[in-house]
Design a protein around this motif. Structure first.
Motif, PDB file in Angstrom:
ATOM      1  N   LEU A 164       0.830  -1.205   0.000  1.00 26.57           N
ATOM      2  CA  LEU A 164       0.000   0.000   0.000  1.00 26.57           C
ATOM      3  C   LEU A 164       0.865   1.256   0.000  1.00 26.57           C
ATOM      4  O   LEU A 164       0.352   2.364  -0.104  1.00 26.57           O
ATOM      5  CB  LEU A 164      -0.926   0.020   1.225  1.00 26.57           C
ATOM      6  CG  LEU A 164      -1.889  -1.153   1.399  1.00 26.57           C
ATOM      7  CD1 LEU A 164      -2.693  -0.989   2.685  1.00 26.57           C
ATOM      8  CD2 LEU A 164      -2.823  -1.282   0.198  1.00 26.57           C
ATOM      9  N   GLY A 165       2.159   1.065   0.176  1.00 26.63           N
ATOM     10  CA  GLY A 165       3.062   2.205   0.321  1.00 26.63           C
ATOM     11  C   GLY A 165       2.926   2.859   1.682  1.00 26.63           C
ATOM     12  O   GLY A 165       3.064   4.069   1.829  1.00 26.63           O
ATOM     13  N   MET A 166       2.639   2.026   2.708  1.00 30.94           N
ATOM     14  CA  MET A 166       2.540   2.569   4.070  1.00 30.94           C
ATOM     15  C   MET A 166       3.883   3.150   4.507  1.00 30.94           C
ATOM     16  O   MET A 166       4.935   2.707   4.052  1.00 30.94           O
ATOM     17  CB  MET A 166       2.064   1.479   5.057  1.00 30.94           C
ATOM     18  CG  MET A 166       0.561   1.261   5.034  1.00 30.94           C
ATOM     19  SD  MET A 166      -0.036  -0.058   6.118  1.00 30.94           S
ATOM     20  CE  MET A 166       0.474   0.502   7.729  1.00 30.94           C
ATOM     21  N   THR A 167       3.815   4.161   5.405  1.00 35.88           N
ATOM     22  CA  THR A 167       5.022   4.934   5.723  1.00 35.88           C
ATOM     23  C   THR A 167       5.384   4.842   7.212  1.00 35.88           C
ATOM     24  O   THR A 167       4.616   4.309   8.015  1.00 35.88           O
ATOM     25  CB  THR A 167       4.773   6.427   5.412  1.00 35.88           C
ATOM     26  OG1 THR A 167       3.811   6.922   6.362  1.00 35.88           O
ATOM     27  CG2 THR A 167       4.243   6.621   4.005  1.00 35.88           C
ATOM     28  N   ASN A 168       6.534   5.418   7.554  1.00 34.49           N
ATOM     29  CA  ASN A 168       6.913   5.554   8.960  1.00 34.49           C
ATOM     30  C   ASN A 168       5.933   6.467   9.690  1.00 34.49           C
ATOM     31  O   ASN A 168       5.120   7.145   9.080  1.00 34.49           O
ATOM     32  CB  ASN A 168       8.323   6.138   9.061  1.00 34.49           C
ATOM     33  CG  ASN A 168       9.401   5.125   8.774  1.00 34.49           C
ATOM     34  OD1 ASN A 168       9.122   3.938   8.597  1.00 34.49           O
ATOM     35  ND2 ASN A 168      10.645   5.595   8.706  1.00 34.49           N
ATOM     36  N   ILE A 169       6.100   6.480  11.010  1.00 41.86           N
ATOM     37  CA  ILE A 169       5.235   7.321  11.837  1.00 41.86           C
ATOM     38  C   ILE A 169       6.092   8.049  12.870  1.00 41.86           C
ATOM     39  O   ILE A 169       7.202   7.593  13.186  1.00 41.86           O
ATOM     40  CB  ILE A 169       4.171   6.441  12.553  1.00 41.86           C
ATOM     41  CG1 ILE A 169       3.097   7.309  13.227  1.00 41.86           C
ATOM     42  CG2 ILE A 169       4.831   5.508  13.564  1.00 41.86           C
ATOM     43  CD1 ILE A 169       1.904   6.517  13.738  1.00 41.86           C
ATOM     44  N   ARG A 170       5.628   9.188  13.369  1.00 40.86           N
ATOM     45  CA  ARG A 170       6.293   9.873  14.484  1.00 40.86           C
ATOM     46  C   ARG A 170       5.304   9.926  15.655  1.00 40.86           C
ATOM     47  O   ARG A 170       4.211  10.488  15.508  1.00 40.86           O
ATOM     48  CB  ARG A 170       6.698  11.294  14.078  1.00 40.86           C
ATOM     49  CG  ARG A 170       7.768  11.314  13.015  1.00 40.86           C
ATOM     50  CD  ARG A 170       8.284  12.709  12.745  1.00 40.86           C
ATOM     51  NE  ARG A 170       9.502  12.653  11.927  1.00 40.86           N
ATOM     52  CZ  ARG A 170      10.409  13.618  11.888  1.00 40.86           C
ATOM     53  NH1 ARG A 170      10.223  14.721  12.613  1.00 40.86           N
ATOM     54  NH2 ARG A 170      11.497  13.504  11.151  1.00 40.86           N
ATOM     55  N   LEU A 171       5.680   9.332  16.765  1.00 39.39           N
ATOM     56  CA  LEU A 171       4.787   9.289  17.931  1.00 39.39           C
ATOM     57  C   LEU A 171       5.425  10.026  19.097  1.00 39.39           C
ATOM     58  O   LEU A 171       6.660  10.094  19.190  1.00 39.39           O
ATOM     59  CB  LEU A 171       4.545   7.831  18.346  1.00 39.39           C
ATOM     60  CG  LEU A 171       3.770   6.929  17.379  1.00 39.39           C
ATOM     61  CD1 LEU A 171       3.811   5.479  17.867  1.00 39.39           C
ATOM     62  CD2 LEU A 171       2.340   7.409  17.217  1.00 39.39           C
ATOM     63  N   PRO A 172       4.614  10.530  20.021  1.00 37.11           N
ATOM     64  CA  PRO A 172       5.177  11.006  21.291  1.00 37.11           C
ATOM     65  C   PRO A 172       5.875   9.814  21.957  1.00 37.11           C
ATOM     66  O   PRO A 172       5.370   8.680  21.874  1.00 37.11           O
ATOM     67  CB  PRO A 172       3.944  11.437  22.094  1.00 37.11           C
ATOM     68  CG  PRO A 172       2.844  11.604  21.089  1.00 37.11           C
ATOM     69  CD  PRO A 172       3.155  10.655  19.970  1.00 37.11           C
ATOM     70  N   ILE A 173       7.008  10.024  22.589  1.00 37.72           N
ATOM     71  CA  ILE A 173       7.835   8.895  23.070  1.00 37.72           C
ATOM     72  C   ILE A 173       7.030   7.951  23.950  1.00 37.72           C
ATOM     73  O   ILE A 173       7.231   6.750  23.895  1.00 37.72           O
ATOM     74  CB  ILE A 173       9.083   9.422  23.802  1.00 37.72           C
ATOM     75  CG1 ILE A 173      10.040   8.250  24.119  1.00 37.72           C
ATOM     76  CG2 ILE A 173       8.721  10.219  25.039  1.00 37.72           C
ATOM     77  CD1 ILE A 173      10.574   7.519  22.917  1.00 37.72           C
ATOM     78  N   ALA A 223      13.405   7.524  12.551  1.00 27.86           N
ATOM     79  CA  ALA A 223      13.995   6.983  11.311  1.00 27.86           C
ATOM     80  C   ALA A 223      14.136   5.472  11.348  1.00 27.86           C
ATOM     81  O   ALA A 223      13.983   4.806  10.332  1.00 27.86           O
ATOM     82  CB  ALA A 223      15.364   7.612  11.070  1.00 27.86           C
ATOM     83  N   ARG A 224      14.438   4.910  12.557  1.00 26.98           N
ATOM     84  CA  ARG A 224      14.842   3.508  12.578  1.00 26.98           C
ATOM     85  C   ARG A 224      14.090   2.633  13.581  1.00 26.98           C
ATOM     86  O   ARG A 224      14.318   1.426  13.620  1.00 26.98           O
ATOM     87  CB  ARG A 224      16.340   3.405  12.879  1.00 26.98           C
ATOM     88  CG  ARG A 224      17.172   4.019  11.788  1.00 26.98           C
ATOM     89  CD  ARG A 224      17.022   3.254  10.466  1.00 26.98           C
ATOM     90  NE  ARG A 224      17.303   4.091   9.313  1.00 26.98           N
ATOM     91  CZ  ARG A 224      18.510   4.323   8.833  1.00 26.98           C
ATOM     92  NH1 ARG A 224      19.526   3.795   9.426  1.00 26.98           N
ATOM     93  NH2 ARG A 224      18.663   5.118   7.777  1.00 26.98           N
ATOM     94  N   GLY A 225      13.189   3.200  14.342  1.00 24.85           N
ATOM     95  CA  GLY A 225      12.471   2.406  15.349  1.00 24.85           C
ATOM     96  C   GLY A 225      11.595   1.332  14.727  1.00 24.85           C
ATOM     97  O   GLY A 225      11.006   1.525  13.660  1.00 24.85           O
ATOM     98  N   ARG A 226      11.509   0.192  15.395  1.00 27.17           N
ATOM     99  CA  ARG A 226      10.746  -0.950  14.876  1.00 27.17           C
ATOM    100  C   ARG A 226       9.243  -0.671  14.841  1.00 27.17           C
ATOM    101  O   ARG A 226       8.521  -1.230  14.010  1.00 27.17           O
ATOM    102  CB  ARG A 226      11.038  -2.194  15.701  1.00 27.17           C
ATOM    103  CG  ARG A 226      12.514  -2.572  15.735  1.00 27.17           C
ATOM    104  CD  ARG A 226      12.757  -3.945  16.254  1.00 27.17           C
ATOM    105  NE  ARG A 226      12.315  -4.169  17.626  1.00 27.17           N
ATOM    106  CZ  ARG A 226      12.422  -5.342  18.248  1.00 27.17           C
ATOM    107  NH1 ARG A 226      12.925  -6.391  17.612  1.00 27.17           N
ATOM    108  NH2 ARG A 226      12.019  -5.485  19.487  1.00 27.17           N
ATOM    109  N   ASP A 227       8.752   0.229  15.690  1.00 30.00           N
ATOM    110  CA  ASP A 227       7.308   0.498  15.684  1.00 30.00           C
ATOM    111  C   ASP A 227       6.859   1.186  14.409  1.00 30.00           C
ATOM    112  O   ASP A 227       5.664   1.183  14.082  1.00 30.00           O
ATOM    113  CB  ASP A 227       6.910   1.336  16.909  1.00 30.00           C
ATOM    114  CG  ASP A 227       6.774   0.466  18.160  1.00 30.00           C
ATOM    115  OD1 ASP A 227       6.676   1.033  19.273  1.00 30.00           O
ATOM    116  OD2 ASP A 227       6.757  -0.775  18.020  1.00 30.00           O
ATOM    117  N   ASN A 228       7.783   1.711  13.622  1.00 28.92           N
ATOM    118  CA  ASN A 228       7.426   2.247  12.298  1.00 28.92           C
ATOM    119  C   ASN A 228       6.698   1.191  11.469  1.00 28.92           C
ATOM    120  O   ASN A 228       5.819   1.489  10.672  1.00 28.92           O
ATOM    121  CB  ASN A 228       8.694   2.668  11.546  1.00 28.92           C
ATOM    122  CG  ASN A 228       9.187   4.041  11.960  1.00 28.92           C
ATOM    123  OD1 ASN A 228       8.421   5.014  11.980  1.00 28.92           O
ATOM    124  ND2 ASN A 228      10.458   4.127  12.308  1.00 28.92           N
ATOM    125  N   ALA A 229       7.124  -0.078  11.646  1.00 31.87           N
ATOM    126  CA  ALA A 229       6.554  -1.165  10.841  1.00 31.87           C
ATOM    127  C   ALA A 229       5.347  -1.796  11.510  1.00 31.87           C
ATOM    128  O   ALA A 229       4.672  -2.635  10.917  1.00 31.87           O
ATOM    129  CB  ALA A 229       7.613  -2.245  10.613  1.00 31.87           C
TER     130      ALA A 229
END
Ligand code: TEU
Length: 539
Positions: A358-367, A398-404
């Motif tokens: 689907l072309g899903m992307t990274n995310i930025r979350l509050p820590i 950029a590199r956290g596993r929760d992006n996926a």
């Protein structure tokens, strides 16, 4: 459908990784489940995949999202029942989709009955299923550290000993030097083979031969002896597909794991390509395309005839590649397709990670919203070491596993159609534009590009059998290569930039059929931003 009675059927296959916790929830607890996977089999059949690599659904305290198993033969109630698992296997098989289970043989959960018994009593028959060292609580056997932070040794006051844990204290390492432990694992694997499972992914298989006294964690002295025994005693059928996760592997060791004589595994997940744009896990650097091309050239030609490559850009441990190597803004669709063509055009078995299509992307979350213990430990440890918080957060984004691991984006409805409850991890806010419903309604979507790639692999033998010839090795902007057999030639060209660049097209491909491209109108003289083209010549 592939003929899976042939021992190398998986060389023509394309697999799809389901991270079940984030795939589809059907009971409203905000946690994906097996009935959710069953309900999405039509979607996966439409995509055209031949197998599903299912990340762990075994009983687990979920300290590491199921990679800490407390019952290898039981389905965790949060995922469903054994009957659900049996139904998934049956319903997938009806569609020509094999189930590939994830085996975590390097360590168990600290809540596994084996470990509870081992920790309670030195005389327990399970005690030596784990790695224990005598000592005193103030002095660990050595200074080894765990992957997810902290020491690799944990003191157990119950027996007055240290136990070894490569990843976390909740994941005590299994002692592969103990034949009784190995037998327990082989019997467990046969249990799943008897259920109809047709393959296995082997978590950190390069670590099972560890010798912590010598501080050796991977490629230990008995590693390949254990893997050959595993193949003889557990993976008895030649038609089982087995893929070992081997972060330490290089081309030479890969030839052992994936030896064409069938003595070990079908293939491995090697990770060299995923480490080229970082000094270390939390220190990203820009990708050198020349280095990436050199790496792929070495793996493609190194394993040709002497092993077999897996082909992947994403998994549950990696950031989304469209954000990492593509452009998840203006050229998200074009770059997602370009990266897919680059990967799927090579020799090997492709693995698509859920949402990649689907072309899903990274995310930025509050820590505080991150779930992954690796992220949380890294944040705390680096803060304590004095690294500026904005640098740490930038590295996590950029590199956290929760992006996926954000929930699969099925629709523009509440929680992207993943759950009617509160999702265990926030849904990426871009789900309103990036979701399966929208993709299936758009003939130019990333989904249909992946569908075409999968179909091309089955229609043209050159994808499976062709050699690999890298073109323009020193070009930092374009990745071009030729695949060739006696009867066919395929030219794959990828523009890794947002610039318009001259095309790469050797004379013999001029006027050739364009099998696939990522722009609606026909190919021109130049490569448009993130443009990719697959040209084909029948000799
Ligand atoms: O991953 C192995 C592993 O080492 C990765 O966790 C890698 O080091 C890290 O993700 C880099 O960011 C396997 C599983 O895929 C992973 O999900 C588990 O957490 C790990 O093993 C322990 O089982």
């Amino acid at each position: 459908m592939l003929d899976k009675t042939k021992k190398d059927w998986w060389k023509s296959a394309v697999f799809y990784q389901v991270y079940p916790k984030s795939f589809q929830d059907t009971d409203g607890d905000g946690f994906g489940d097996l009935r959710g996977v069953i309900g999405r089999l039509d979607y996966l059949e439409k995509l055209g995949v031949d197998g599903i690599w299912l990340s762990p659904v075994y009983a687990s305290p979920q300290k590491d999202n199921g990679y800490d198993i407390s019952d290898y033969r039981g389905v965790d109630p949060r995922f469903g029942t054994m009957e659900d698992m049996e139904e998934l296997i049956a319903r997938a098989r009806e569609r020509g989709i094999s189930i590939i289970m994830d085996l975590v043989l390097n360590h168990s959960s600290d809540r596994h009955p084996w470990f509870l018994a081992a920790k309670a009593d030195r005389e327990s028959p399970c005690h030596d299923y784990y790695i224990w060292r005598d000592g005193t609580p103030d002095t660990p056997p050595n200074d080894m550290t765990a992957t997810f932070g902290g020491p690799a040794w944990t003191w157990a006051p119950e027996t007055g000993q240290w136990y070894f844990n490569m990843f976390s204290p909740w994941q005590p390492d299994l002692n592969w030097e103990n034949p009784a432990l190995r037998r327990e694992l082989y019997d467990m694997i046969r249990f799943w083979v008897d259920k109809g499972v047709e393959g296995f992914r082997l978590d950190v298989i390069d670590n099972i031969g560890k010798t912590p006294d010598e501080k050796i964690t991977f490629n230990g002295p008995h590693l390949h002896e254990y893997i050959r025994e595993l193949r003889r005693e557990a993976f008895r059928e030649d038609t089982l597909v087995t893929v070992g996760e081997a972060w330490s592997a290089d081309v030479e060791t890969a030839k052992r794991y994936a030896n064409p004589d069938g003595s070990e595994l079908s293939m491995i997940f090697q990770f060299e390509h995923t480490t080229l744009d970082q000094k270390s896990k939390w220190e990203p650097i820009p990708l050198s395309l020349v280095k990436l091309k050199e790496c792929y050239d070495r793996w493609q030609n190194g394993l040709r005839g002497e092993g077999w490559n897996s082909l992947f850009l994403n998994n549950h441990d990696l950031p989304r590649t469209v954000s990492r190597w593509g452009d998840d803004g203006k050229y998200r669709v074009e770059s997602a397709k370009m990266l897919a063509a680059m990967c799927h055009g090579m020799q090997g078995t492709p693995y698509i990670y859920q949402g990649e299509e689907l072309g899903m992307t990274n995310i930025r979350l509050p820590i505080e919203q991150y779930d992954d213990l690796e992220i949380k430990n890294a944040y705390r440890e680096q803060l304590e070491q004095g690294r500026p918080e904005e640098d740490i957060l930038s590295a996590i984004y950029a590199r956290g596993r929760d992006n996926a691991r954000t929930p699969m984006q099925w629709s523009a409805g509440p929680n992207a159609g993943f759950t009617t409850g509160e999702p265990w991890l926030p849904v990426n806010p871009n789900y309103t534009e990036i979701n399966a419903v929208a993709a299936l309604a758009d003939p130019d979507s990333v989904f249909y590009f992946y569908q075409k790639l999968i179909a091309l692999r089955k229609a043209y033998p050159v994808f499976r059998d062709g050699d690999f010839q890298l073109l323009e090795a020193e070009d930092e902007q374009r990745f071009a290569y030729v695949r060739e057999t006696e009867r066919e030639a395929l030219l794959v060209v990828c523009n890794f930039t947002a610039e318009t660049l001259p095309d790469v097209c050797p004379e013999r491909f001029r006027g050739a059929e364009v099998l696939l491209g990522n722009y609606p109108d026909p190919a021109g003289e130049d490569l448009r931003p993130y443009e990719t083209r697959m040209r084909y010549v029948k000799k």
